[in-house]
Scaffold this active site. Structure first.
Site, PDB file in Angstrom:
ATOM      1  N   ILE A  80       0.838  -1.203   0.000  1.00 31.50           N
ATOM      2  CA  ILE A  80       0.000   0.000   0.000  1.00 31.50           C
ATOM      3  C   ILE A  80       0.869   1.248   0.000  1.00 31.50           C
ATOM      4  CG2 ILE A  80      -1.827   1.232   1.223  1.00 31.50           C
ATOM      5  CD1 ILE A  80      -2.744  -1.489   2.317  1.00 31.50           C
ATOM      6  N   ASP A  81       1.911   1.268   0.821  1.00 28.02           N
ATOM      7  CA  ASP A  81       2.844   2.392   0.793  1.00 28.02           C
ATOM      8  C   ASP A  81       3.434   2.581  -0.590  1.00 28.02           C
ATOM      9  OD1 ASP A  81       2.891   3.681   3.255  1.00 28.02           O
ATOM     10  OD2 ASP A  81       4.328   2.293   4.137  1.00 28.02           O
TER      11      ASP A  81
END
Length: 403
Positions: free
Chosen positions: A175-176
């Site tokens: 996600i980052d």
């Protein structure tokens, strides 16, 4: 702010970027801008700078592995944005920049004077990118955003791992990293729009929306079926057989993604009788009869070695792979011939390695414009390029405004 010499053949040569972000999403986005030729100035807080400088393992003091992976190609300046004079320095730098990126909690950028309204007030042509955990509006706007928290919050973690087993965190911080990719695409689109309209855009991305975006086909499947998907481990809810299997001497990943591949697989596995069996003839039928399909396939796979399946299935162009570790990946002949793995020197730190941007501009060799910076390594040069005299820089250092 004077832009240092960059490779003029790179697509973003001459572009100036202020990177106020930290940890992974924002720094990765800014690193990719640097890889494409932009002059990126990383603005760090006094003391320890970016949090990831202190995350082990370390190549050298202040150069943690995560920091090194996302901060190549940048210059570093330390500014105390909590001071009026510090904010003044930031505004002076922003006046001659094209892009600013920040990833502070909601309301912090406003207090530090690096929010969209303030910086575009200083420079109306500046593209401003704000990265957050849950967005800048809504009930969760003040919640801290961390990759693992969004894996849990979004439902992603509820789908990982084997049915009945513990929940599993994806170790690659998807996600980052994907949020950094979205920030990059938004910034590039905003720069293109600025050239067409003359007006600067503001870009917002969040870990929350990235997570939802990554779950697109999973959520779509839930809407269509009306029930939550079970946990499939290495398998796929819509494909079968499509998972890890035990060969006679180890494990192998096999991905039979369509009926043509199924027929090829059956010819190699000695399962020709299954090709016309209505329980197995189509992917939809195999998914419906998953347990029976897997029982037959597992028994066939167990009779032969990993090397056999890798060689024979690859020859037939049926997707398969051994379960490599990182050593096997790096030692593979394909990896040894790839220029995605970079090597470069940093004075005082020796040989460094990194992963190039996974985008190739044909005819242009990959490389690192500069290694990850030491904390405040370029403070004087950056301030000098912005028109500060040596005396002014000395006063700012003496006052603790910069370091």
């Amino acid at each position: 702010m004077t832009c240092p010499r960059t490779n003029p053949s790179l697509p973003l040569a001459g572009l100036r970027v202020l990177d106020f972000s930290k940890v992974l999403a924002g720094p990765l986005c800014a690193q990719y801008l640097a890889d494409m030729g932009a002059d990126v100035v990383k603005v760090e807080a006094p003391g320890s700078g970016d949090d990831t400088r202190g995350w082990p393992p370390f190549h050298a003091p202040g150069l943690g592995a995560v920091f090194m992976s996302a901060n190549r190609g940048k210059r570093s300046i330390v500014i105390d944005l909590k001071r009026d004079h510090g904010r003044g320095v930031a505004h002076r730098l922003a006046a001659d920049c094209d892009v600013a990126i920040e990833s502070f909690g909601t309301g912090v950028a406003e207090r530090l004077g690096i929010d969209r309204a303030t910086l575009q007030g200083v420079n109306p042509r500046l593209v401003h990118c704000s990265i957050s955990g849950f967005g800048r509006t809504g009930p969760m706007k003040d919640a801290p955003g961390y990759d693992v928290i969004l894996q849990a919050f979004s439902g992603m973690m509820a789908m990982t791992g084997e049915e009945g087993g513990p929940h599993v965190r994806s170790p690659i911080s998807p996600i980052d990293q994907a949020t950094g990719f979205h920030a990059l695409s938004g910034i590039l689109a905003a720069l293109l729009a600025r050239e067409r309209t003359g007006s600067a855009e503001a870009v917002e991305v969040s870990l929350y929306e990235t997570a939802v975006g990554l779950l697109g086909y999973n959520i779509q499947s839930y809407w269509e079926r009306g029930k939550l998907p079970p946990r499939f481990g290495t398998s796929h809810e819509s494909l079968c057989p499509y998972q890890v299997f035990d060969a006679s001497d180890g494990t192998v990943m096999i991905g039979v993604a369509n009926d043509s591949l199924w027929r090829k697989f059956c010819a190699i596995a000695g399962l020709q009788s299954c090709v016309e069996d209505p329980r197995f003839a189509t992917n939809a039928a195999r998914v419906e009869n998953r347990d029976a399909t897997l029982a037959i396939v597992s028994a066939a796979i167990a009779k032969r070695t990993m090397a056999f399946w890798d060689a024979e299935l690859s020859r037939a162009r049926v997707p398969c792979s051994p379960i490599n570790d990182l050593i096997a990946l790096l030692d593979h002949p394909h990896s040894r011939q790839s220029d995605i793995f970079l090597e470069y020197e940093k004075p005082g730190a020796g040989l460094m390695r990194g992963i190039a941007q996974p985008v190739r501009f044909v005819g242009r060799p990959r490389g690192a414009s500069r290694p990850p910076p030491r904390l405040g390594e370029h403070t004087d040069a950056i301030l000098g390029g912005a028109g500060y005299s040596a005396e002014e820089i000395g006063k700012l250092r003496l006052g603790g405004v910069v370091s």
